[in-house]
Design a protein around this motif. Structure first.
Motif: not given
Length: 317
Positions: A209-221
């Protein structure tokens, strides 16, 4: 049943539409997106019965048509936009979900290969997506599609594209789209979502779950550097959560699907409640225990098949 490892897992099939796009991809953020694209994918299973696949090339997009083989001359249809943060994945990732949806709906699903960023920007990507919608509408008779039951759908970034297509339909006054199903949609690319506060669970689940969250958040940059072109990130063509109140009153009947463990869930809920303020035909489904991306695990996670069944029932109303 066996996993089809030739097309799934950490192999991403080619995207003909993306290969035809020609934006510059030399920037550091563009290269980062391309590198991440190569890691996308997961295993799933084809559980569909009596469904055939056809390819329709319309140049700036390619439609993969999944047809339930029956004698009906006019069938309900979903136009599907895959997820992947606008720069990853291909229709392969949602093929087995789309085929099962076509079977359960006894209709047609058109899984769209659209040009991804960084090779394409928001204008060329959404233009190609709209051409896919236009093609299905204008060729409805030969495709055995009922014009009064043409819907758009997509997961994550694809849910964003589906919502934008509904907005285009309103702005153009065409009335092509009769409904939209947004699956854990990424609707606000301007605002960085909060990481979830997870309950106590095993280490493996927490990391997923944390990896998926990190990926979605980082993708915004990454997206801010390669996607907007002449637009602002707050523009509704990029962040449809900012659809105007006047347009929200005109969106077609809507279903929003959410996963319990997904940092994007508040976005979908906000959009659904905004639409529901002026509509009495909004459905909201929240899958307990699920995380972002579950529809790409057809045959492994039973909720993926359940959602296909829910969408089929929704389309038949």
């Amino acid at each position: 049943m066996n996993f089809d490892k030739s097309r799934h897992g950490h192999h991403v099939a080619r995207s003909l539409a993306t290969e035809r796009a020609n934006n510059d991809t030399s920037s550091a953020e563009a290269q980062k997106a391309l590198a991440e694209r190569e890691t996308n994918g997961c295993y799933d299973l084809d559980l569909s019965y009596n469904v055939e696949k056809n390819e329709i090339d319309i140049k700036d997009a390619v439609l993969y048509q999944y047809s339930f083989k029956n004698d009906a001359l006019k069938k309900p249809a979903f136009i599907y936009f895959h997820g992947g943060n606008f720069y990853g994945n291909t229709p392969d990732n949602t093929e087995n979900f789309g085929k099962k949806l076509a079977e359960l709906m006894q209709g047609e699903v058109f899984n769209v290969d659209y040009p991804r960023t960084p090779e394409a920007d928001v204008d060329s990507l959404t233009s190609a997506a709209w051409h896919a919608v236009e093609y299905v509408v204008k060729h409805a008779e030969e495709l055995h599609v009922e014009p009064s039951r043409i819907f758009v759908t997509g997961d994550s970034a694809g849910g964003n594209i589906a919502a934008v297509m509904s907005n285009f339909d309103i702005q153009k006054g065409t009335g092509y789209i009769k409904g939209q199903v947004l699956i854990y949609p990424m609707l606000d690319i301007e605002t960085v979502p909060n990481k979830q506060k997870l309950p106590s669970m095993d280490e493996f689940a927490t990391k997923l779950i944390e990896d998926m969250d990190d990926e979605n958040i980082e993708s915004l940059t990454t997206l801010k550097a390669i996607y907007p072109a002449k637009h602002q990130m707050s523009d509704a063509i990029i962040s449809p959560i900012n659809t105007s109140e006047a347009e929200l009153t005109k969106v077609p009947r809507t279903m929003v699907v959410a996963a319990e463990y997904d940092c994007l869930t508040p976005q979908g809920y906000t959009y659904a409640t905004n639409v529901a303020k002026t509509h009495d035909d909004v459905d909201y489904i929240w899958y307990a225990g699920m995380m972002h991306g579950f529809v790409t695990r057809m045959g492994i996670i039973p909720q993926a098949e359940d959602l296909a069944r829910e969408m089929a029932l929704w389309a038949k109303r």
